[in-house]
Design a protein around this motif. Structure first.
Motif, mmCIF file in Angstrom:
data_model
loop_
_atom_site.group_PDB
_atom_site.id
_atom_site.type_symbol
_atom_site.label_atom_id
_atom_site.label_comp_id
_atom_site.label_asym_id
_atom_site.label_seq_id
_atom_site.Cartn_x
_atom_site.Cartn_y
_atom_site.Cartn_z
ATOM 1 N N LYS A 305 32.534 37.416 20.526
ATOM 2 C CA LYS A 305 32.716 38.854 20.350
ATOM 3 C C LYS A 305 33.079 39.606 21.640
ATOM 4 O O LYS A 305 33.831 40.579 21.579
ATOM 5 N N PRO A 306 32.565 39.238 22.822
ATOM 6 C CA PRO A 306 32.935 39.995 24.025
ATOM 7 C C PRO A 306 34.433 40.092 24.263
ATOM 8 O O PRO A 306 34.894 41.083 24.836
ATOM 9 N N ALA A 307 35.199 39.102 23.826
ATOM 10 C CA ALA A 307 36.652 39.169 24.003
ATOM 11 C C ALA A 307 37.247 40.330 23.217
ATOM 12 O O ALA A 307 38.252 40.919 23.631
ATOM 13 N N LYS A 308 36.632 40.678 22.101
ATOM 14 C CA LYS A 308 37.137 41.771 21.267
ATOM 15 C C LYS A 308 36.604 43.122 21.723
ATOM 16 O O LYS A 308 37.326 44.114 21.717
ATOM 17 N N GLN A 309 35.331 43.172 22.118
ATOM 18 C CA GLN A 309 34.704 44.438 22.489
ATOM 19 C C GLN A 309 35.014 44.851 23.928
ATOM 20 O O GLN A 309 35.033 46.036 24.243
ATOM 21 N N CYS A 310 35.234 43.899 24.814
ATOM 22 C CA CYS A 310 35.397 44.198 26.249
ATOM 23 C C CYS A 310 36.661 43.542 26.798
ATOM 24 O O CYS A 310 36.586 42.707 27.722
ATOM 25 N N PRO A 311 37.839 43.858 26.267
ATOM 26 C CA PRO A 311 39.046 43.153 26.715
ATOM 27 C C PRO A 311 39.411 43.401 28.173
ATOM 28 O O PRO A 311 39.777 42.470 28.886
ATOM 29 N N SER A 312 39.320 44.651 28.633
ATOM 30 C CA SER A 312 39.702 44.941 30.024
ATOM 31 C C SER A 312 38.692 44.365 31.003
ATOM 32 O O SER A 312 39.055 43.844 32.061
ATOM 33 N N GLU A 313 37.393 44.440 30.654
ATOM 34 C CA GLU A 313 36.364 43.868 31.524
ATOM 35 C C GLU A 313 36.513 42.348 31.613
ATOM 36 O O GLU A 313 36.385 41.764 32.696
ATOM 37 N N LEU A 314 36.824 41.725 30.489
ATOM 38 C CA LEU A 314 36.993 40.273 30.482
ATOM 39 C C LEU A 314 38.191 39.858 31.319
ATOM 40 O O LEU A 314 38.123 38.871 32.072
ATOM 41 N N ALA A 315 39.288 40.590 31.220
ATOM 42 C CA ALA A 315 40.486 40.244 31.992
ATOM 43 C C ALA A 315 40.209 40.311 33.493
ATOM 44 O O ALA A 315 40.586 39.402 34.248
ATOM 45 N N LEU A 316 39.546 41.371 33.946
ATOM 46 C CA LEU A 316 39.264 41.506 35.377
ATOM 47 C C LEU A 316 38.278 40.445 35.863
ATOM 48 O O LEU A 316 38.436 39.889 36.954
ATOM 49 N N LEU A 317 37.262 40.176 35.060
ATOM 50 C CA LEU A 317 36.270 39.171 35.449
ATOM 51 C C LEU A 317 36.895 37.776 35.492
ATOM 52 O O LEU A 317 36.634 37.000 36.425
ATOM 53 N N PHE A 318 37.724 37.461 34.499
ATOM 54 C CA PHE A 318 38.400 36.164 34.490
ATOM 55 C C PHE A 318 39.323 36.038 35.699
ATOM 56 O O PHE A 318 39.373 34.983 36.347
ATOM 57 N N LYS A 319 40.068 37.081 35.996
ATOM 58 C CA LYS A 319 40.976 37.044 37.153
ATOM 59 C C LYS A 319 40.210 36.740 38.432
ATOM 60 O O LYS A 319 40.621 35.889 39.234
ATOM 61 N N LYS A 320 39.096 37.433 38.629
ATOM 62 C CA LYS A 320 38.296 37.246 39.838
ATOM 63 C C LYS A 320 37.810 35.811 39.953
ATOM 64 O O LYS A 320 37.979 35.157 40.998
ATOM 65 N N ARG A 321 37.233 35.278 38.904
ATOM 66 C CA ARG A 321 36.648 33.944 38.965
ATOM 67 C C ARG A 321 37.714 32.849 38.967
ATOM 68 O O ARG A 321 37.540 31.804 39.597
ATOM 69 N N TYR A 322 38.829 33.092 38.269
ATOM 70 C CA TYR A 322 39.912 32.102 38.231
ATOM 71 C C TYR A 322 40.548 31.945 39.611
ATOM 72 O O TYR A 322 40.762 30.826 40.089
ATOM 73 N N LEU A 323 40.838 33.065 40.268
ATOM 74 C CA LEU A 323 41.459 32.998 41.593
ATOM 75 C C LEU A 323 40.488 32.457 42.633
ATOM 76 O O LEU A 323 40.896 31.771 43.577
ATOM 77 N N ASP A 324 39.197 32.763 42.498
ATOM 78 C CA ASP A 324 38.209 32.193 43.410
ATOM 79 C C ASP A 324 38.141 30.676 43.264
ATOM 80 O O ASP A 324 37.918 29.958 44.252
ATOM 81 N N LYS A 325 38.345 30.192 42.044
ATOM 82 C CA LYS A 325 38.230 28.757 41.784
ATOM 83 C C LYS A 325 39.502 27.999 42.126
ATOM 84 O O LYS A 325 39.461 26.941 42.772
ATOM 85 N N PHE A 326 40.667 28.539 41.734
ATOM 86 C CA PHE A 326 41.911 27.780 41.851
ATOM 87 C C PHE A 326 42.878 28.337 42.890
ATOM 88 O O PHE A 326 43.979 27.797 43.026
ATOM 89 N N GLY A 327 42.506 29.378 43.601
ATOM 90 C CA GLY A 327 43.430 29.931 44.592
ATOM 91 C C GLY A 327 44.641 30.554 43.904
ATOM 92 O O GLY A 327 44.524 31.523 43.153
ATOM 93 N N GLU A 328 45.840 30.018 44.155
ATOM 94 C CA GLU A 328 47.050 30.551 43.543
ATOM 95 C C GLU A 328 47.099 30.275 42.044
ATOM 96 O O GLU A 328 47.761 30.992 41.303
ATOM 97 N N GLY A 329 46.423 29.222 41.603
ATOM 98 C CA GLY A 329 46.402 28.929 40.171
ATOM 99 C C GLY A 329 46.281 27.451 39.889
ATOM 100 O O GLY A 329 46.485 26.597 40.759
ATOM 101 N N LEU A 330 45.944 27.133 38.646
ATOM 102 C CA LEU A 330 45.800 25.754 38.191
ATOM 103 C C LEU A 330 47.178 25.130 38.019
ATOM 104 O O LEU A 330 48.082 25.728 37.452
#
Length: 776
Positions: A305-330
């Motif tokens: 459900k969070p993907a539906k209720q909090c789309p903008s928050e999820l996008a920013l949080l995913f971006k932060k953690r994805y770039l911290d983990k993979f740098g430029e990207g997977l």
């Protein structure tokens, strides 16, 4: 008989003569048509070509063809050797009339082009039976009415419909292709030509845009009063066709979707597969947007459900953690090749549009780290999602701000945050480390509705204050004994919040701070007495700077807002006997530190004994020992240990040179008088009560509650939740004060079951497990 033979012979002669005359006239008309068509096509107008895609109507380069009399419609034209498209650029063998061009067919002028016309005398052509091809060699009747007759609901070819239907089709084209009540078959024939042009001949972008605009018009101009399935079917095909044109115009570039609510029904659209495939083939790092969309699409049926209720928050949080983990990207390494159909045409003369792509869409399970990131983000946003779903938020408030993950809080600061920051700033007096804030000041900002601040509200408020640099007490996140914050809170600067907690017993800190504040309060609300007790408390506890601030704030809060023992029992139960005696020793020390013991202090000491679970019989001896102690000796604040050797206490100086014991009569008399006063106070406090038989109860009470409180408890057990107004009325029926009854019953529950039975939040919530045990 002879007359009959003569009549028959005459009729036969007439028929033969009529046939000869008809053949003659047909040959004459054929010659005339040839002359007219040759003249019309051999001398075309040669004006300079204008912009085909401007808003101006183009009247030049009009191709005039098929200017024949009605007699010609009864015949088919053959054996002509002329190309009707010789004057048109980018023409095909069957002659595509470009958008913006006009063509005259018979006496009708067809404007704006976008049709296929077969040359008058041409024998060339990709398909003689193509649905879209207007073959001018075929007969047609201009009296055909496209809005009345010749229902063409199915897909039909121009070459295999009746002459009247052909005439009706030409009339419809010449009238500007209106939609009002037209038979859908005419629309389908025209649409077939658009499909052929777009799919088979790859026109330029500006021509694609003109075709797309015409398709949109055909979809939007319908004025039918009743539902027609055939037209609805056409609209569905047209939508897919428009999508294809849009992708052709954009060179099949993919627009990334980072809002789960905007995903289409298709699990893996071809544009997504192609975009992912290009990144895979080029061994490029996957952008975070494409990685997030990949996660959405792969987990579509399992997304939370969070993907539906909090789309903008999820996008920013995913971006932060994805770039911290993979740098430029997977970098994706696993994929396979497969064919993808780009569009399924309905025109039978056109083949499917197929492309080979590299497809990695089904390999997300092999990249567990990416799955873990999206799962952690959804887990982190679960509380915020439930809160937003409950209150239907349109923008963030202070409460929702508290539920945001710390990585993205700066992106969603609510409007009220600066007001809360201002309230905190102006609450501190000059040089003060602790500030008191009334709950009413906060609730006006925190909760627009008229309700009391609950346990959950207290938790969220503590988080918000942390984020603007302040700590608060009571902070229910740290084992605070009360369920709500009461009438106010105490705040302090929390700039060193990162400082780690010490290893000291946390329960011990809370209990001794709480009891110390009550002792200071018993001594009278004077600044000097409170400061003295607070200083002794700091000496007793070994705390770092952050803990000292928090403990001081808790002490201040108990002193100012909550002078009660409610809720301490569960914390005391976690202390061993030696720790309880250590606390008692400290309390005795601060009570006797000034050499004067008040009756309120003795009462407080008795409650402390009871709370700590110690025998109160020793109070008299302890206080007597304090009062008879020589004034020159220090009060024990903290028992010395073997490690405490740096600060020695000097021995009591001996007056004069006398070797024996010297008694001071005046001093002895004063001490005796003081002792008698204490004995009198103790007698008043611990006077033996006259025995009175307990009133008979229907059920024996082992919880220490009287019949009124037990009856109230039974009444409250009828429901799981009571609004506070109703609770006050019920308590009044039994002659009890609501707050006092709540505290008394909860004290009994905490003493026997280590949990509250009446949870005081917005409403009074019944702890069903505890109340059943209390009433059993």
């Amino acid at each position: 008989m002879i007359e009959i033979v003569v009549v028959v012979a005459v009729l036969i002669l007439c028929a033969v003569g009529f046939a000869i005359k008809r053949k003659y006239l047909a040959n004459q008309n054929k010659t005339t048509l040839f002359d007219q068509e040759s003249a019309a096509i051999d001398s075309p107008t040669k004006n300079q070509e204008s912009d085909l895609y401007s808003d101006k109507k183009i009247n030049s380069d009009v191709l005039e063809s098929d200017k024949v009399s009605n007699v010609a419609f009864s015949q088919e034209l053959t054996d002509f050797k002329i190309d009707c498209c010789s004057n048109f650029e980018d023409s095909t063998e069957d002659c595509w009339i470009l958008p913006g061009r006009d063509i005259v067919v018979g006496d009708r002028n067809i404007k704006s082009g976008m049709i296929y016309v077969k040359g008058l005398l041409s024998t060339k052509g990709k398909d003689e039976n193509s649905a879209e091809l207007i073959d001018l060699r075929l007969k047609r009747d201009p009296s055909g009415a496209y809005f009345k007759e010749y229902n063409l609901h199915s897909w039909r070819s121009y070459s295999n419909i009746s002459p009247k239907a052909r005439g009706a089709y030409i009339n419809w084209l010449a009238d500007g292709r209106p939609i009002d009540e037209v038979r859908v078959g005419y629309i389908n024939m025209f649409f077939s030509g658009l499909e052929r042009r777009v799919l088979g001949e790859k026109p330029k972008k500006n021509e694609l845009e003109s075709i797309a605009n015409e398709v949109k018009r055909l979809m939007s101009d319908c004025q039918y009063n009743t539902y027609i399935p055939e037209y609805d079917s056409f609209c569905n095909r047209a939508k897919k066709f428009l999508q294809y044109i849009k992708l052709e115009i954009n060179d099949w570039m993919h627009t990334t979707v980072i809002n789960y609510n905007h995903l289409g029904k298709e699990v893996f659209p071809v544009t997504f597969v192609m975009a992912l495939g290009r990144m895979v083939e080029d061994k490029k790092p996957l952008p975070w947007e494409l990685a997030l969309e990949w996660s959405f699409r792969y987990l579509k049926n399992r997304i939370r459900k969070p993907a539906k209720q909090c789309p903008s928050e999820l996008a920013l949080l995913f971006k932060k953690r994805y770039l911290d983990k993979f740098g430029e990207g997977l970098v994706v390494s696993q994929y396979e090749k497969r064919e993808v159909v780009l569009y399924y045409p309905v025109n039978p003369s056109i083949g499917n549009s197929v492309v080979q792509v590299s497809d990695a869409s089904n390999f997300l399970d092999t990249y567990t780290e990416l799955r873990l990131i999206i799962d952690s983000c959804l887990e982190q946003l679960d509380s915020l999602s439930r809160f937003k779903s409950k209150v239907k938020l349109s923008e963030h408030t202070l409460m929702s701000y508290a539920l945001l993950p710390h990585e993205i809080v700066c992106e969603f600061e609510p409007n009220d945050l600066n007001q809360l920051r201002h309230i905190c700033e102006i609450s501190f007096e000059d040089g003060a480390e602790i500030a008191n804030i009334s709950v009413d000041t906060i609730t006006d900002l925190w909760m627009p509705t008229d309700r009391r601040m609950s346990h959950t509200d207290s938790q969220l408020l503590a988080v918000v204050l942390d984020r603007i640099g302040y700590g608060m007490e009571p902070d229910v996140r740290y084992m605070r004994p009360l369920k709500t914050i009461g009438k106010g809170i105490c705040i302090f600067n929390n700039s060193n919040a990162h400082e780690a907690l010490s290893n000291m017993n946390f329960e011990l800190i809370l209990v001794v701070a709480h009891l110390s504040a009550l002792v200071a309060l018993a001594n009278g609300k004077n600044h000097h007495g409170k400061k003295y007790v607070l200083n002794q408390l700091k000496l007793f506890l070994s705390l770092n700077s952050t803990e000292e601030k928090r403990t001081t704030a808790y002490f201040e809060w108990v002193f100012e807002f909550s002078p009660s023992l409610t809720g301490l029992k569960p914390l005391v139960n976690k202390l061993d006997e030696s720790e309880r005696k250590k606390i008692l020793s400290f309390l005795l020390g601060i009570i006797g530190g000034d050499g004067i013991i008040h009756s309120d202090e003795i009462n407080m000491l008795e409650k402390a004994y009871k709370t700590l679970g110690l025998n109160s019989a020793g109070i008299q001896n302890s206080l007597h020992r304090l009062l008879t102690m020589n004034e020159g000796q220090p009060v024990v604040v903290k028992e010395a240990t073997s490690e405490d050797h740096n600060y020695s206490i000097p021995s009591v100086p001996i007056k004069g040179d006398h070797v024996g014991v010297e008694l001071d009569a005046e001093r002895l008399q004063a001490r005796q008088k003081q002792t008698l006063e204490v004995v009198r106070l103790l007698d008043e406090v611990f006077v033996a009560e006259e025995f009175k038989p307990e009133p008979y109860l229907e059920e024996p009470n082992l919880l220490g509650l009287d019949s009124l409180h037990m009856n109230l408890l039974r009444r409250l057990s009828e429901r799981d939740t009571w609004d506070y107004f109703t609770f006050e009325n019920i308590a009044g029926e039994y002659g009890l004060m609501p707050s006092g009854a709540l505290e008394t019953i909860n004290d009994a529950a905490l003493g026997y079951f280590d949990d509250e039975v009446l949870i005081d939040e917005e409403d009074v919530i019944i702890n069903r497990d505890v109340i059943e045990r209390m009433l059993s």
